[in-house]
Write an enzyme that holds these catalytic residues in place. Structure first.
Site, short mmCIF file in Angstrom:
data_model
loop_
_atom_site.label_atom_id
_atom_site.label_comp_id
_atom_site.label_asym_id
_atom_site.label_seq_id
_atom_site.Cartn_x
_atom_site.Cartn_y
_atom_site.Cartn_z
N GLU A 1 0.84 -1.21 0.00
CA GLU A 1 0.00 0.00 0.00
C GLU A 1 0.87 1.26 0.00
O GLU A 1 0.52 2.26 -0.63
CB GLU A 1 -0.93 -0.01 1.22
CG GLU A 1 -2.04 -1.06 1.09
CD GLU A 1 -2.83 -1.23 2.37
OE1 GLU A 1 -2.25 -1.10 3.46
OE2 GLU A 1 -4.05 -1.49 2.27
N GLU B 1 -2.93 -10.03 3.66
CA GLU B 1 -3.83 -9.91 4.82
C GLU B 1 -4.87 -11.02 4.86
O GLU B 1 -5.26 -11.49 5.92
CB GLU B 1 -4.53 -8.54 4.80
CG GLU B 1 -3.63 -7.35 5.12
CD GLU B 1 -2.96 -6.75 3.90
OE1 GLU B 1 -2.92 -7.41 2.84
OE2 GLU B 1 -2.48 -5.60 4.00
N1 COA Z 1 5.30 -7.94 11.21
C1 COA Z 1 6.19 -8.23 12.19
N2 COA Z 1 7.32 -8.90 11.98
C2 COA Z 1 7.59 -9.30 10.73
C3 COA Z 1 6.70 -9.05 9.66
C4 COA Z 1 5.52 -8.32 9.95
N3 COA Z 1 4.64 -7.97 8.99
N4 COA Z 1 7.23 -9.59 8.54
C5 COA Z 1 8.39 -10.16 8.89
N5 COA Z 1 8.61 -9.99 10.21
C6 COA Z 1 9.77 -10.44 11.00
C7 COA Z 1 9.71 -11.92 11.31
O1 COA Z 1 8.88 -12.16 12.43
C8 COA Z 1 11.15 -12.21 11.56
O2 COA Z 1 11.49 -11.77 12.85
P1 COA Z 1 12.41 -12.71 13.81
O3 COA Z 1 13.70 -12.87 13.05
O4 COA Z 1 12.54 -11.92 15.07
O5 COA Z 1 11.68 -14.00 13.95
C9 COA Z 1 11.87 -11.30 10.57
O6 COA Z 1 10.94 -10.29 10.23
C10 COA Z 1 12.29 -12.01 9.28
O7 COA Z 1 11.15 -12.61 8.73
P2 COA Z 1 11.01 -14.21 8.48
O8 COA Z 1 9.56 -14.55 8.52
O9 COA Z 1 11.89 -14.97 9.40
O10 COA Z 1 11.58 -14.33 7.00
P3 COA Z 1 11.17 -15.42 5.91
O11 COA Z 1 12.13 -15.25 4.80
O12 COA Z 1 11.05 -16.75 6.53
O13 COA Z 1 9.70 -14.97 5.43
C11 COA Z 1 7.97 -13.44 4.72
C12 COA Z 1 9.49 -13.75 4.80
C13 COA Z 1 7.84 -12.04 4.16
C14 COA Z 1 7.30 -14.46 3.80
C15 COA Z 1 7.35 -13.55 6.14
O14 COA Z 1 8.14 -12.77 7.05
C16 COA Z 1 5.94 -13.04 6.22
O15 COA Z 1 5.02 -13.69 5.74
N6 COA Z 1 5.73 -11.86 6.87
C17 COA Z 1 4.40 -11.31 7.08
C18 COA Z 1 3.93 -10.53 5.88
C19 COA Z 1 2.51 -10.02 6.11
O16 COA Z 1 1.60 -10.78 6.35
N7 COA Z 1 2.35 -8.70 6.00
C20 COA Z 1 1.08 -8.07 6.18
C21 COA Z 1 0.93 -7.61 7.57
S1 COA Z 1 -0.63 -6.85 7.85
#
Ligand code: COA
Length: 256
Positions: free
Chosen positions: A110, A130
């Site tokens: 966004e 989401e």
């Molecule tokens: N909010 C809070 N923390 C987040 C985040 C979010 N939206 N996206 C990533 N992080 C954090 C993870 O918790 C992780 O923290 P940690 O190392 O303390 O555990 C760090 O960022 C790295 O992310 P990680 O998930 O370990 O990397 P990955 O390569 O395995 O996966 C994604 C990457 C992007 C696929 C995954 O992080 C993800 O799905 N994130 C959420 C995206 C999302 O739903 N966004 C919309 C929010 S409304």
């Protein structure tokens, strides 16, 4: 300002960097407020003629709202009325370029959609995830996607939450250009420098006109455009532009 948001101004270009790479630049309320404040500073500073928004580190532009902070809102109504950084970016008077260096997910997507020009690194990935969490975006996701990628592609993203890779995003028109990762910021700076060289009032007016045109009936939009054209035409910068052309020199625009 926030410890996780960098804000710099140089050569008429402001750069806002979401700077929380260990959390994929996920946006905290603190960062959101700092982003709103940075945009307000850009609006009120004549020296700023263009903004670039990007993310720190090689992995993410922004993975969206920090999910761990979302339970802190006392009521859904408080959540509904949070200071929204996408609103601030969309309302920014100065042209804004998103330099998308990695994941642009949820609020990160966004944020990019709220910018005027989007360019992406070949490693960028886009999603509206989401729906996987049981809700939907609230920062302009549906309208922004519908305007940039069309209804079917928007529905595909909104209903599946799956990632779209940079080449697909380019072919859908979600981004204007895809660059090698190391070329992303130089290219963003190049575009920003071109915009910063243009007459600032005309650049702001062109942005205003483009955004208004989307929401107006065709003939009203042309009428409005002609009014804005007349306003630009009456500026000192427009007179300077015509004079510089006649004198075969580069114009010196002063935002007057
Ligand atoms: N909010 C809070 N923390 C987040 C985040 C979010 N939206 N996206 C990533 N992080 C954090 C993870 O918790 C992780 O923290 P940690 O190392 O303390 O555990 C760090 O960022 C790295 O992310 P990680 O998930 O370990 O990397 P990955 O390569 O395995 O996966 C994604 C990457 C992007 C696929 C995954 O992080 C993800 O799905 N994130 C959420 C995206 C999302 O739903 N966004 C919309 C929010 S409304």
């Amino acid at each position: 300002m926030s410890a996780h948001l960098r804000f710099e101004i140089a050569d008429h270009i402001a750069t806002i960097t979401l700077d929380r790479p260990d959390k994929l630049n996920a946006m905290t309320p603190d960062m959101a407020k700092a982003l709103v404040d940075a945009v307000a500073t850009c609006n009120s500073t004549d020296d700023v003629r263009c903004l670039i928004v990007t993310g720190a580190g090689p992995r993410a532009f922004s993975a969206g709202s920090d999910i761990s902070t979302l339970d802190a809102y006392a009521t859904p109504w408080d959540f509904r009325n949070r200071a929204d950084y996408c609103d601030a970016l969309r309302a920014c008077r100065k042209p804004v370029i998103a330099a998308i260096n990695g994941y642009a997910l949820g609020g990160g997507l966004e944020t990019a959609l709220a910018c005027d020009i989007r360019i992406a690194s070949a490693s960028a990935r886009f999603a509206a995830p989401e729906i996987k969490l049981g809700w939907i975006g609230g920062g302009g996701m549906a309208v922004g996607l519908a305007q940039s990628v069309g209804m079917s592609n928007a529905a595909l993203m909104l209903l599946t939450g799956e990632m779209v890779e940079a080449p697909q995003a380019l072919s859908w028109g979600l981004v204007s250009e895809v660059t090698a990762p190391e070329e992303l910021m130089p290219r963003a700076c190049e575009i920003a420098a071109q915009i910063a060289q243009r007459a600032p009032i005309a650049a702001e007016t062109a942005k205003l006109n483009l955004r208004a045109a989307h929401q107006m009936p065709y003939e009203k939009a042309v009428e409005y455009e002609r009014d804005l054209q007349a306003i630009c035409f009456a500026t000192e910068d427009a007179a300077e532009g015509r004079m510089a052309f006649a004198e075969r020199r580069a114009p010196e625009f002063r935002r007057r």
